[in-house]
Enzyme design. Structure first.
Site, PDB file in Angstrom:
ATOM      1  N   TYR A   1      -1.809   5.766  -4.592  1.00  0.00           N
ATOM      2  CA  TYR A   1      -2.790   6.852  -4.506  1.00  0.00           C
ATOM      3  C   TYR A   1      -2.137   8.072  -5.134  1.00  0.00           C
ATOM      4  O   TYR A   1      -0.958   8.342  -4.882  1.00  0.00           O
ATOM      5  CB  TYR A   1      -3.133   7.185  -3.047  1.00  0.00           C
ATOM      6  CG  TYR A   1      -4.047   6.189  -2.381  1.00  0.00           C
ATOM      7  CD1 TYR A   1      -5.360   6.023  -2.823  1.00  0.00           C
ATOM      8  CD2 TYR A   1      -3.616   5.420  -1.304  1.00  0.00           C
ATOM      9  CE1 TYR A   1      -6.208   5.113  -2.202  1.00  0.00           C
ATOM     10  CE2 TYR A   1      -4.455   4.511  -0.680  1.00  0.00           C
ATOM     11  CZ  TYR A   1      -5.750   4.365  -1.132  1.00  0.00           C
ATOM     12  OH  TYR A   1      -6.580   3.468  -0.521  1.00  0.00           O
TER      13      TYR A   1
ATOM     14  N   THR B   1      -5.146   2.894  -7.651  1.00  0.00           N
ATOM     15  CA  THR B   1      -6.479   2.885  -7.038  1.00  0.00           C
ATOM     16  C   THR B   1      -7.290   4.047  -7.601  1.00  0.00           C
ATOM     17  O   THR B   1      -6.883   5.201  -7.498  1.00  0.00           O
ATOM     18  CB  THR B   1      -6.379   2.982  -5.509  1.00  0.00           C
ATOM     19  OG1 THR B   1      -5.755   1.790  -5.035  1.00  0.00           O
ATOM     20  CG2 THR B   1      -7.751   3.093  -4.862  1.00  0.00           C
TER      21      THR B   1
ATOM     22  N   HIS C   1     -13.023  -1.779  -3.121  1.00  0.00           N
ATOM     23  CA  HIS C   1     -12.208  -1.264  -2.020  1.00  0.00           C
ATOM     24  C   HIS C   1     -12.584  -1.938  -0.697  1.00  0.00           C
ATOM     25  O   HIS C   1     -12.646  -1.306   0.351  1.00  0.00           O
ATOM     26  CB  HIS C   1     -12.381   0.261  -1.912  1.00  0.00           C
ATOM     27  CG  HIS C   1     -11.159   0.974  -1.396  1.00  0.00           C
ATOM     28  ND1 HIS C   1     -10.386   1.788  -2.199  1.00  0.00           N
ATOM     29  CD2 HIS C   1     -10.568   0.993  -0.182  1.00  0.00           C
ATOM     30  CE1 HIS C   1      -9.387   2.280  -1.476  1.00  0.00           C
ATOM     31  NE2 HIS C   1      -9.473   1.806  -0.246  1.00  0.00           N
TER      32      HIS C   1
ATOM     33  N   SER D   1       0.827  -1.209   0.000  1.00  0.00           N
ATOM     34  CA  SER D   1       0.000   0.000   0.000  1.00  0.00           C
ATOM     35  C   SER D   1       0.861   1.258   0.000  1.00  0.00           C
ATOM     36  O   SER D   1       1.916   1.301   0.630  1.00  0.00           O
ATOM     37  CB  SER D   1      -0.885  -0.002   1.252  1.00  0.00           C
ATOM     38  OG  SER D   1      -1.521   1.254   1.409  1.00  0.00           O
TER      39      SER D   1
ATOM     40  N   LYS E   1      -7.232  -0.418 -10.477  1.00  0.00           N
ATOM     41  CA  LYS E   1      -7.887  -1.100  -9.356  1.00  0.00           C
ATOM     42  C   LYS E   1      -9.115  -0.317  -8.903  1.00  0.00           C
ATOM     43  O   LYS E   1      -8.996   0.814  -8.445  1.00  0.00           O
ATOM     44  CB  LYS E   1      -6.884  -1.231  -8.195  1.00  0.00           C
ATOM     45  CG  LYS E   1      -7.459  -1.873  -6.934  1.00  0.00           C
ATOM     46  CD  LYS E   1      -6.393  -1.918  -5.841  1.00  0.00           C
ATOM     47  CE  LYS E   1      -6.881  -2.585  -4.577  1.00  0.00           C
ATOM     48  NZ  LYS E   1      -7.868  -1.791  -3.835  1.00  0.00           N
TER      49      LYS E   1
END
Length: 387
Positions: free
Chosen positions: A148, A174, A273, A125, A249
């Protein structure tokens, strides 16, 4: 910080004794709930708003039934596969989960080692409590980096370059988080990253801290940092700054699947998510076939959300997924048993999946077809959505 492993539970068993009895992935959640501070457990476990989609991510799997084939020689079963050209031991990979050191002091290090030992892919992440460099230092392994996009694009460029240098093999972008979903447990708990931890990838950039807020500290952080203008043209921008393949994603419709193919994405991850963003979207397993049909085999489609059994993996592959990613089972196992817990989760899912293949009459992933299952839509005679 972390309570003793052998703390007596109300039933009189120690956690150690209970862990000896673990026979499936779901059982780690109760142990994690007992061991973790409420704020941390709620952060990992909760979904958005009414948590309808959170429950549906699991329930939808239970409405898909098998059509097993019999009298097939299943003495040898091959579950190996390739993902973006990388050979892995099974079509079960690790999804990005933020802030894993809240679950266990080893955090992402333990997850990386467990994934590597299992011969599969770990996705790190952006909001990890270990940096890309630290995770790379745990040893060899195929790793993807979840991204992100921050308002400051220089930060994004730096981060992508660091991930590339650290040997990460793909970017999982994402795309469903222009704002953070309303996670009411986090609001009630005034969720904030514990003071002894930081978002390691942003530490030197003054973006590693999360301030306390009247709301969820993470929601405030996202509102301040994450770029709401993110659009399809940014997939092209990302391709201009990195040679790494980009997985999109957060796709759950045919329309967006077609746009992902058109944008040059290397693959799609069907994801809601973990039901933490928009509530009342379908379970990912329910959205999967629509996305696979729209992608027309031009790029691989993966799935995350609700996978807890080897049977779930088989169902996803029968509906056209090229593989699945697991999220919550990893952090709950990490909380319960550290690296050994994550290894155990991967082992149990692998064994269950292999057993499902044997009992379904499949000896390789290519043998798993749509005719091995029937869905609610099949029972009701509903056509697939028109594309």
């Amino acid at each position: 910080m972390h309570r003793s492993k052998n703390k007596q539970s109300s039933a009189g068993f120690t956690n150690q004794e209970k862990m000896g009895e673990i026979t499936n992935v779901m059982e780690y959640q109760a142990i994690a709930k007992q061991k973790l501070p409420k704020m941390v457990y709620d952060y990992y476990a909760s979904g958005a708003e009414d948590e309808w989609t959170l429950n549906e991510n699991r329930e939808a799997f239970s409405r898909i039934l098998f059509r097993p084939r019999i009298l097939i020689d299943v003495s040898k079963i091959d579950i190996t596969t390739t993902v973006l050209g990388f050979k892995i031991s099974m079509p079960i990979m690790i999804a990005p989960s933020a802030m894993q050191k809240m679950a266990n002091p080893e955090g992402e290090y333990a997850t990386a080692r467990a994934a590597s030992a299992a011969g599969t892919i770990m996705t790190l992440s952006s909001w990890a409590t270990s940096s890309v460099e630290e995770v790379a230092s745990t040893g060899p392994g195929i790793r993807f980096f979840q991204l992100y996009v921050y308002k400051d694009r220089n930060v994004v460029e730096q981060l992508v370059r660091r991930a590339e240098r650290a040997g990460f093999k793909a970017i999982a972008l994402t795309v469903d988080t222009p704002r953070l979903g309303r996670r009411e447990a986090d609001i009630k708990n005034r969720f904030v990253l514990p003071p002894y931890l930081t978002l390691k990838n942003f530490e030197g950039l003054d973006l590693g801290k999360m301030d306390k807020s009247n709301d969820s500290g993470l929601a405030s952080y996202v509102a301040g940092q994450i770029d709401r203008t993110l659009s399809w043209k940014d997939v092209k921008w990302l391709q201009s700054i990195t040679s790494l393949p980009i997985l999109v994603k957060g796709v759950i419709t045919a329309e967006d699947a077609r746009l992902a193919v058109h944008s040059g994405a290397a693959g799609i991850i069907v994801s809601n998510h973990g039901a933490r963003q928009l509530d009342y979207v379908p379970a990912t397993i329910s959205a999967l076939e629509e996305v696979v049909t729209a992608a027309q085999g031009r790029i691989p489609v993966y799935l995350d959300g609700g996978v807890r059994r080897g049977t779930d993996v088989f169902k996803a592959l029968a509906l056209g997924a090229a593989g699945v990613f697991i999220g919550r089972p990893v952090v709950f196992a990490l909380a319960a048993e550290g690296e050994a817990g994550v290894r155990n989760v991967l082992r149990m899912l692998r064994e269950e999946f292999e057993l499902t293949m044997a009992l379904g009459g499949c000896t390789s992933l290519a043998d798993i077809t749509r005719s091995h299952i029937f869905t609610e839509g099949d029972r009701l005679g509903r056509p697939l959505p028109r594309l």
